[in-house]
Design an enzyme around this catalytic site. Structure first.
Site, PDB file in Angstrom:
ATOM      1  N   MET A 101      11.136  -4.946   4.959  1.00 36.40           N
ATOM      2  CA  MET A 101      10.668  -4.620   6.299  1.00 36.40           C
ATOM      3  C   MET A 101      11.037  -3.173   6.613  1.00 36.40           C
ATOM      4  O   MET A 101      12.058  -2.673   6.167  1.00 36.40           O
ATOM      5  CB  MET A 101      11.290  -5.576   7.318  1.00 36.40           C
ATOM      6  CG  MET A 101      10.889  -7.028   7.119  1.00 36.40           C
ATOM      7  SD  MET A 101      11.729  -8.142   8.272  1.00 36.40           S
ATOM      8  CE  MET A 101      11.122  -7.503   9.846  1.00 36.40           C
ATOM      9  N   GLY A 102      10.181  -2.509   7.389  1.00 38.75           N
ATOM     10  CA  GLY A 102      10.458  -1.129   7.735  1.00 38.75           C
ATOM     11  C   GLY A 102      10.453  -0.201   6.546  1.00 38.75           C
ATOM     12  O   GLY A 102      11.153   0.802   6.521  1.00 38.75           O
ATOM     13  N   GLY A 103       9.618  -0.529   5.543  1.00 41.26           N
ATOM     14  CA  GLY A 103       9.599   0.274   4.327  1.00 41.26           C
ATOM     15  C   GLY A 103       8.418   1.205   4.201  1.00 41.26           C
ATOM     16  O   GLY A 103       8.381   2.036   3.304  1.00 41.26           O
ATOM     17  N   GLY A 104       7.408   1.043   5.069  1.00 48.46           N
ATOM     18  CA  GLY A 104       6.223   1.880   4.963  1.00 48.46           C
ATOM     19  C   GLY A 104       5.243   1.423   3.903  1.00 48.46           C
ATOM     20  O   GLY A 104       4.318   2.152   3.553  1.00 48.46           O
ATOM     21  N   LEU A 105       5.439   0.193   3.402  1.00 49.40           N
ATOM     22  CA  LEU A 105       4.559  -0.355   2.364  1.00 49.40           C
ATOM     23  C   LEU A 105       3.502  -1.297   2.930  1.00 49.40           C
ATOM     24  O   LEU A 105       2.698  -1.854   2.181  1.00 49.40           O
ATOM     25  CB  LEU A 105       5.386  -1.085   1.301  1.00 49.40           C
ATOM     26  CG  LEU A 105       6.387  -0.213   0.531  1.00 49.40           C
ATOM     27  CD1 LEU A 105       7.248  -1.082  -0.388  1.00 49.40           C
ATOM     28  CD2 LEU A 105       5.673   0.870  -0.272  1.00 49.40           C
ATOM     29  N   LYS A 108       0.854  -1.192   0.000  1.00 48.25           N
ATOM     30  CA  LYS A 108       0.000   0.000   0.000  1.00 48.25           C
ATOM     31  C   LYS A 108       0.883   1.234   0.000  1.00 48.25           C
ATOM     32  O   LYS A 108       2.062   1.196   0.375  1.00 48.25           O
ATOM     33  CB  LYS A 108      -0.932   0.019   1.221  1.00 48.25           C
ATOM     34  CG  LYS A 108      -0.248   0.022   2.592  1.00 48.25           C
ATOM     35  CD  LYS A 108       0.281   1.358   3.062  1.00 48.25           C
ATOM     36  CE  LYS A 108       0.909   1.275   4.461  1.00 48.25           C
ATOM     37  NZ  LYS A 108       1.625   2.523   4.840  1.00 48.25           N
ATOM     38  N   GLY A 153       3.898  -4.267   4.494  1.00 49.81           N
ATOM     39  CA  GLY A 153       4.116  -5.680   4.209  1.00 49.81           C
ATOM     40  C   GLY A 153       3.613  -6.624   5.279  1.00 49.81           C
ATOM     41  O   GLY A 153       2.883  -7.580   4.993  1.00 49.81           O
ATOM     42  N   GLY A 154       3.975  -6.387   6.538  1.00 47.09           N
ATOM     43  CA  GLY A 154       3.547  -7.274   7.613  1.00 47.09           C
ATOM     44  C   GLY A 154       2.047  -7.262   7.810  1.00 47.09           C
ATOM     45  O   GLY A 154       1.420  -8.317   7.991  1.00 47.09           O
ATOM     46  N   SER A 155       1.440  -6.084   7.766  1.00 50.25           N
ATOM     47  CA  SER A 155      -0.014  -5.979   7.914  1.00 50.25           C
ATOM     48  C   SER A 155      -0.734  -6.652   6.756  1.00 50.25           C
ATOM     49  O   SER A 155      -1.759  -7.321   6.939  1.00 50.25           O
ATOM     50  CB  SER A 155      -0.427  -4.505   7.997  1.00 50.25           C
ATOM     51  OG  SER A 155       0.102  -3.889   9.156  1.00 50.25           O
ATOM     52  N   ASP A 196      -3.073  -1.070  10.494  1.00 49.20           N
ATOM     53  CA  ASP A 196      -3.200  -1.099   9.034  1.00 49.20           C
ATOM     54  C   ASP A 196      -3.846  -2.379   8.511  1.00 49.20           C
ATOM     55  O   ASP A 196      -4.191  -2.449   7.325  1.00 49.20           O
ATOM     56  CB  ASP A 196      -1.829  -0.941   8.370  1.00 49.20           C
ATOM     57  CG  ASP A 196      -1.291   0.479   8.463  1.00 49.20           C
ATOM     58  OD1 ASP A 196      -2.042   1.373   8.903  1.00 49.20           O
ATOM     59  OD2 ASP A 196      -0.124   0.693   8.098  1.00 49.20           O
TER      60      ASP A 196
END
Length: 310
Positions: A107-111, A20, A113-115, A148
């Site tokens: 990871m930690g990209g603001g995209l 996202k 991914g984990g959510s 998110d």
């Protein structure tokens, strides 16, 4: 109320877990519990991770592709599966799953991914296990995993308020984006704990937000604290309107055509890693769930190679 869809299993049990973008992000306050209140506009990308999910006839939840630096039991993929497994509405029959992930998002990209991974697990296993939960019920479960997760579960571009859980469907223009990872990961708490973060942006109606240039209140902090983000944005801004997504570290530039975005990517410095994707208002996950085929996305690009090398 959205009703649960009939089980449709993509073959061979592969499920998209899309990225996202936060097209804008404004921090409007901070609650007593520390959570930040915001106004943001979410849009999905036709690019992301891919999960392979195979049901088991026992209660085992197995993540076959562990992610470096993340214990399996703490991974949102496993946590989401076990949460659905224990939902009181489920009948007491053995339910398990083997899950593997083709990880393309940093990871930690603001995209997100984990959510997104957690949401894909909830949506897919709800069908594969025939739990029969509605999207609203799945979103409520997902909210306990992260603010998110609900937007990924609901599967439509949205204007979000509160801590991100109050969603209103939106229809932003589906532009092309060049997304750049500057080679650094930013844990969300680093940005949200910074004393200089702007936390008092006035709350505005959606129409007013859409009619003014988009911005991200987290961007000045990310640029100040991470030289790589500053350099990436400075370079991108030479070619197109650009800004931070989420709390970073990824930044993006918007284009009217795919060819324009790819032309800029082709001249990116070697220290920048990126991809080109279309913004979409209906999540690829929900398109697959409804039985629609997705446009093939390149199986190999610069950012995928970078993520897989970590």
């Amino acid at each position: 109320m959205t009703t649960a869809n009939q089980p449709i299993c993509p073959s061979p049990a592969k499920w998209p877990s899309p990225a996202k973008l936060n097209l804008f992000l404004y921090i409007t306050g901070q609650r007593a519990d520390g959570y930040h209140q915001l106004q943001t506009l979410f849009q999905f990308l036709d690019y992301g991770d891919q999960l392979t999910i195979e049901p088991r006839d026992d209660n085992q939840i197995r993540l076959l592709t562990p992610i470096a630096g993340v214990e399996n039991e703490q991974n949102l993929i496993v946590r989401a599966a076990k949460m659905l497994q224990k939902h009181p509405g489920n009948t007491p029959v053995p339910r398990g799953a083997d899950i593997s992930i083709d990880k393309c998002l940093p990871m930690g990209g603001g995209l997100g991914g984990g959510s997104s991974n957690a949401a894909t697990v909830l949506v897919a296993l709800n069908l594969l296990w025939q739990c029969g939960l509605t999207d609203e019920q799945l979103a409520d479960l997902g909210l306990t995993l992260g603010a998110d997760v609900p937007v990924f579960v609901r599967g439509h571009a949205a204007f979000a308020e509160g801590i991100g859980e109050k969603l209103q469907p939106a229809e932003p223009v589906e532009k092309w984006y060049l997304v750049i990872h500057p080679g650094v990961n930013i844990p969300t708490p680093i940005i949200f704990s910074d004393p200089e973060l702007k936390r008092n942006t006035p709350i505005r109606p959606l129409a007013a937000l859409l009619s003014t240039p988009y911005a991200n209140d987290c961007e000045p902090i990310a640029r100040k604290r991470f030289r790589e983000v500053e350099q990436a944005l400075s370079w991108l801004l030479e070619y197109a309107p650009s800004r931070l997504t989420g709390t970073g570290a990824c930044v993006f530039a918007e284009f009217d055509t795919e060819s324009s975005a790819r032309q800029v990517l082709s001249i990116a410095p070697e220290w920048l890693h990126g991809f080109v994707a279309r913004g979409v208002n209906v999540s690829p996950l929900h398109r697959v769930r409804s039985g629609k085929k997705l446009k093939a996305v390149s199986a190999d690009n610069d950012l995928q190679r970078y993520v897989r090398s970590k």
